[in-house]
Design an enzyme around this catalytic site. Structure first.
Site, short mmCIF file in Angstrom:
data_model
loop_
_atom_site.label_atom_id
_atom_site.label_comp_id
_atom_site.label_asym_id
_atom_site.label_seq_id
_atom_site.Cartn_x
_atom_site.Cartn_y
_atom_site.Cartn_z
N PRO A 174 0.81 -1.22 0.00
CA PRO A 174 0.00 0.00 0.00
C PRO A 174 0.84 1.27 0.00
CG PRO A 174 0.21 -0.79 2.23
CD PRO A 174 1.00 -1.75 1.36
N LYS A 199 4.43 -5.35 -6.55
CA LYS A 199 3.60 -4.31 -7.14
C LYS A 199 3.30 -3.27 -6.06
CE LYS A 199 -1.03 -3.19 -8.78
NZ LYS A 199 -1.10 -2.12 -7.75
N CYS A 311 -3.53 1.26 9.33
CA CYS A 311 -4.52 0.24 9.63
C CYS A 311 -4.62 -0.05 11.12
CB CYS A 311 -4.20 -1.05 8.87
SG CYS A 311 -2.51 -1.64 9.16
#
Length: 511
Positions: A174, A199, A311
């Protein structure tokens, strides 16, 4: 030589925005099979500084076919390449080399991180230090991935359990902690002997590409460490390719629960190993026996790290009614005296903007809806356009009811929602009344209550009289819809190894 292939266009743009040292790690291509590559289509997308939405870089917009090629490279490196033949000691040395390089370039990495993420340089430096600790840790764990010798129930046999690398690992990370989320995953994968296709978020790819530059310098064989970048236009197709390609044997993802469920379904067709670190909705409970000043300090650390975009951020505050007003007053005073928003590169700035317009709109809508229904505002409550397009004030709300959307929504912004309680059983029920369970925090001086509440909270991680709980040595992860698996600690290796049972039979005793 580092950054030797940056195009003149990319260098011209970047040299206006980064210091000379920070520029040395900037890349405007993806890293695949030991080479810097563009997308086959030639397409690129822009990276924006969230402080003012200026363009700080342009990187390849890779599609599914490009990513399939990266997977092939990682697969060859795992099956036939040099990395498949390395010993645990050699893998440890590669990781130690990478750690040393990233440690030496920590200020350069922090500059890049601040530019593309928006957090203050102080926070970026802390993230680089935290992220580096995972590479250091797993460089040591690489030599401790041991199997077992079992007691046999039958004479003439030897039973062994071997731990072997699972294969190619796809790592989707993220934007909120773009450095640490890669090191926490890649450190474990590389220590186990897996190869990686990474990624990064489309919002923060420059940090990942800088890490690839240093991984290459550390000596990892070609195909071992691959980084592919993609825009929102191609992101879903690229994610699908990483999930459904049978050559990928591990999927590790950190992000929202909604996206995690999509990836979970897509991985089913090839029965991949999964590590999913998903959303949270952390309760922060302060009992009447607590040290209020300590609790306020913990709330500041837990709620406002990365401007609330974490988070594990405290999301739902429950304060005992006997100390509620005192806690709120001290909390608001600390916010007003300690939080300074602005450009993270500016001296004295503690907090930056939100990452994108959709996030700003979401936070604004939640706060405005609560206020329209009677919530009480103690500070903040609005955007700060004079600072930039994505800034939102540190905000405290009380008198929030269950009819308001903000009551039980993961806000992912600098907004604290504070509720009163009077009964331990009731507050535990409220704290657990959510489908997710990543982290939870509570403050108490009652040792019986400490053990009782810690066991009853339905979360994967509990902070007791502590608001900052993340560290390399601890197992990071959640329960319920907050994910599967654990990262960090010696358990972080588990998601990247397969256990092979070997039974050697008909052994003859020569005595």
């Amino acid at each position: 030589m580092l950054a030797s292939n940056i195009s003149s266009q990319g260098r011209s743009l970047s040299s206006q925005l980064f210091s000379k040292r920070g520029l040395s790690l900037l890349r405007n291509q993806c890293f695949v099979d030991g080479e810097w590559r563009d997308a086959a289509s030639g397409d690129r997308f822009e990276i924006l500084n969230p402080v003012d939405r200026t363009v700080i870089g342009r990187v390849p917009d890779m599609g599914a076919a490009d990513v399939s090629s990266a997977i092939d490279s990682a697969h060859v490196a795992f099956k036939n390449g040099p990395y498949s033949k390395t010993t645990a000691k050699e893998r440890s040395d590669f990781l130690r080399n990478w750690y040393n390089l990233m440690n030496n370039h920590s200020e350069d990495l922090a500059q890049i991180l601040t530019k593309e993420n928006g957090k203050s340089l102080a926070e970026s430096r802390a993230e680089i230090k935290y992220g580096n600790s995972f590479v250091e840790w797993f460089s040591e764990e690489a030599r401790r991935i041991n199997g077992e010798i079992l007691q046999t129930p039958v004479a003439g046999r030897e039973l062994l359990l071997l731990k072997e690398p699972a294969g190619v690992a796809a790592l989707i990370t993220p934007w909120n902690f773009p450095f640490a989320m890669i090191t926490r995953k890649a450190g474990a994968a590389l220590a186990a002997g897996c190869t990686c296709v990474i990624k990064p978020s489309e919002d923060t790819p420059l940090t990942a590409l800088a890490m690839a530059e240093l991984a290459a310098a550390a000596g990892f064989p070609r195909g071992t460490f691959n980084v592919v970048t993609t825009s929102p236009k191609n992101s879903a197709l690229v994610g699908k390719e990483l999930c459904e390609n049978p050559k990928v044997r591990v999927m590790s993802f950190t992000g929202s629960t909604g996206v995690g469920k999509i990836l979970y379904r897509q991985c089913a067709s090839t029965m991949k190993r999964l590590s999913l670190e998903l959303g949270g909705n952390a309760p922060f409970v302060v009992f009447d026996s607590a040290d209020i000043d300590l609790a306020v300090s913990g709330a500041m650390a837990s709620k406002f790290r990365n401007t609330g975009q974490a988070c594990v951020s405290s999301n739902r505050f429950f304060i005992h009614d006997k100390i509620h007003d005192d806690f709120v007053a001290k909390f608001v005073a600390r916010i007003k005296s300690e939080i300074k928003m602005g450009n993270g590169c500016t001296e004295g700035v503690t907090h930056g903007p939100l990452i994108k317009e959709s996030q700003l709109n979401s936070v604004s809508e939640l706060v405005n809806e609560a206020l329209s229904k009677g919530a009480k505002l103690h500070c903040g409550g609005k955007a700060l356009p004079d600072l930039g397009p994505l800034f939102f004030e540190a905000t405290v709300l009380t008198d929030v009811t269950k009819e308001m959307k903000i009551y039980n929504t993961e806000i992912f912004g600098p907004v604290a929602v504070i509720n009163k309680f009077s009964n331990e059983a009731d507050v535990i029920k409220e704290a657990n009344d959510t489908p997710v369970g990543l982290a939870g925090y509570f403050y108490s001086k009652d040792i019986s209550q400490v053990f009782r509440v810690a066991r009853k909270l339905e979360v994967g991680m509990v902070g007791v009289n502590e608001g900052a709980i993340s560290c390399t040595e601890a197992a990071f992860g959640g329960v319920k819809e907050s994910g599967i698996g654990r990262e960090g600690s010696h358990h972080g290796i588990d998601d990247f190894v397969d256990i092979k049972y070997v039974c050697i039979g008909n052994l003859v005793d020569q005595k």
